[in-house]
Design a protein around this motif. Structure first.
Motif, mmCIF file in Angstrom:
data_model
loop_
_atom_site.group_PDB
_atom_site.id
_atom_site.type_symbol
_atom_site.label_atom_id
_atom_site.label_comp_id
_atom_site.label_asym_id
_atom_site.label_seq_id
_atom_site.Cartn_x
_atom_site.Cartn_y
_atom_site.Cartn_z
ATOM 1 N N HIS A 182 0.871 -1.192 0.000
ATOM 2 C CA HIS A 182 0.000 0.000 0.000
ATOM 3 C C HIS A 182 0.906 1.241 0.000
ATOM 4 C CE1 HIS A 182 -3.524 2.108 2.382
ATOM 5 N NE2 HIS A 182 -2.961 2.937 1.521
ATOM 6 N N LYS A 221 1.272 -3.198 -9.341
ATOM 7 C CA LYS A 221 0.509 -4.376 -9.790
ATOM 8 C C LYS A 221 1.456 -5.459 -10.317
ATOM 9 C CE LYS A 221 -3.471 -5.598 -12.670
ATOM 10 N NZ LYS A 221 -2.920 -6.513 -13.659
ATOM 11 N N GLY A 269 -5.354 -6.524 -9.066
ATOM 12 C CA GLY A 269 -5.969 -5.208 -9.276
ATOM 13 C C GLY A 269 -5.452 -4.237 -8.238
ATOM 14 N N PHE A 270 -6.068 -3.093 -8.176
ATOM 15 C CA PHE A 270 -5.649 -2.107 -7.168
ATOM 16 C C PHE A 270 -6.768 -1.100 -6.968
ATOM 17 C CE2 PHE A 270 -4.124 -0.971 -11.364
ATOM 18 C CZ PHE A 270 -4.625 0.302 -11.540
ATOM 19 N N ASN A 271 -6.784 -0.469 -5.812
ATOM 20 C CA ASN A 271 -7.666 0.675 -5.548
ATOM 21 C C ASN A 271 -6.820 1.943 -5.551
ATOM 22 O OD1 ASN A 271 -8.957 -1.594 -3.391
ATOM 23 N ND2 ASN A 271 -10.420 -0.510 -4.685
ATOM 24 N N ILE A 272 -7.367 2.996 -6.167
ATOM 25 C CA ILE A 272 -6.806 4.337 -6.033
ATOM 26 C C ILE A 272 -7.815 5.109 -5.183
ATOM 27 C CG2 ILE A 272 -6.104 6.472 -7.230
ATOM 28 C CD1 ILE A 272 -4.446 4.183 -8.173
ATOM 29 N N ILE A 273 -7.363 5.631 -4.068
ATOM 30 C CA ILE A 273 -8.294 6.306 -3.154
ATOM 31 C C ILE A 273 -7.730 7.665 -2.735
ATOM 32 C CG2 ILE A 273 -9.397 6.185 -0.866
ATOM 33 C CD1 ILE A 273 -9.391 3.170 -1.126
ATOM 34 N N HIS A 307 -3.871 7.118 -2.344
ATOM 35 C CA HIS A 307 -3.503 5.777 -1.895
ATOM 36 C C HIS A 307 -3.509 4.856 -3.104
ATOM 37 C CE1 HIS A 307 -4.590 6.275 2.542
ATOM 38 N NE2 HIS A 307 -5.184 7.325 2.013
ATOM 39 N N ARG A 356 -4.523 -5.174 -4.849
ATOM 40 C CA ARG A 356 -5.633 -6.068 -4.498
ATOM 41 C C ARG A 356 -5.467 -7.415 -5.178
ATOM 42 N NH1 ARG A 356 -9.986 -3.728 -2.099
ATOM 43 N NH2 ARG A 356 -10.335 -5.911 -1.637
ATOM 44 N N MET A 412 -14.061 -4.165 -0.468
ATOM 45 C CA MET A 412 -13.860 -2.831 0.087
ATOM 46 C C MET A 412 -14.922 -1.903 -0.483
ATOM 47 S SD MET A 412 -10.189 -1.259 0.967
ATOM 48 C CE MET A 412 -9.808 -0.318 -0.466
ATOM 49 N N LYS A 413 -16.167 -2.373 -0.375
ATOM 50 C CA LYS A 413 -17.274 -1.581 -0.904
ATOM 51 C C LYS A 413 -18.097 -1.016 0.234
ATOM 52 C CE LYS A 413 -17.963 -4.033 -5.230
ATOM 53 N NZ LYS A 413 -18.731 -5.071 -5.886
#
Ligand code: 5GP
Ligand code: ZN
Length: 146
Positions: free
Chosen positions: A37, A72, A79-83, A100, A104, A111-112
């Motif tokens: 992360h 990745k 996958g990945f989250n961009i936050i 961030h 994933r 993470m919903k």
């Protein structure tokens, strides 16, 4: 310096640096959602997403895209989250704008957030309320930076 990310940007705090140039720095989050992360920041202090000037935001987003691909591949993530959390209500805890990147994996945790259902006509009302402000402020979108 009060801001922890300004300290990190200046090299005055211990952190695992992933990337650094004149304007940006990326480093591992000390409390990762998943290992790897990463946080991406402009070195200059801006409180949140809304206050980052256009040219710096462009560079920040481009770097975030590049690093998301690198993370990745290097971690074999699926996958990945961009936050970007903005405001205390949204979970922002460090008031120096950042993205961030969270790697994933398949069968990872969800993470919903909980979702709501619009009542009759309220979808129309919300869209109308937002659209009226788009109209009011759209000059800002087209304004050129000096
Ligand atoms: P926010 O909650 O503002 O969206 O994200 C701030 C993030 O910064 C958090 O995920 C938190 O774990 C991370 N963080 C806070 N202090 C430090 C620190 O001193 N070093 C590092 N590497 N990360 C930090
Ligand atoms: Zn700062």
């Amino acid at each position: 310096m009060d801001c922890i990310f300004c300290n990190i940007a200046a090299g005055n705090a211990d952190t695992q640096v992933i990337f650094e140039n004149e304007n940006y720095k990326a480093f591992l989050d000390i409390n990762p959602v998943n290992y790897g992360h990463t946080l991406v920041i402009p070195k200059k202090h801006y409180d949140n997403f809304l206050t980052v000037p256009e040219n710096e935001l462009n560079g920040l987003i481009k770097l975030t895209q590049f690093l998301a691909g690198v993370i990745k591949r290097s971690l074999n993530a699926d996958g990945f989250n961009i936050i970007s959390n903005n405001g205390t209500s949204a979970g922002q805890s460090v008031f120096h704008s950042h993205f961030h990147i969270i790697p994933r994996f398949d069968k990872d945790f969800a993470m919903k957030p909980e979702t709501k259902t619009y009542s009759e006509n309220s979808m129309n009302e919300y869209a109308g309320k937002i659209r009226s402000f788009v109209t009011k402020y759209e000059d800002l979108l087209n304004a050129k930076e000096n």
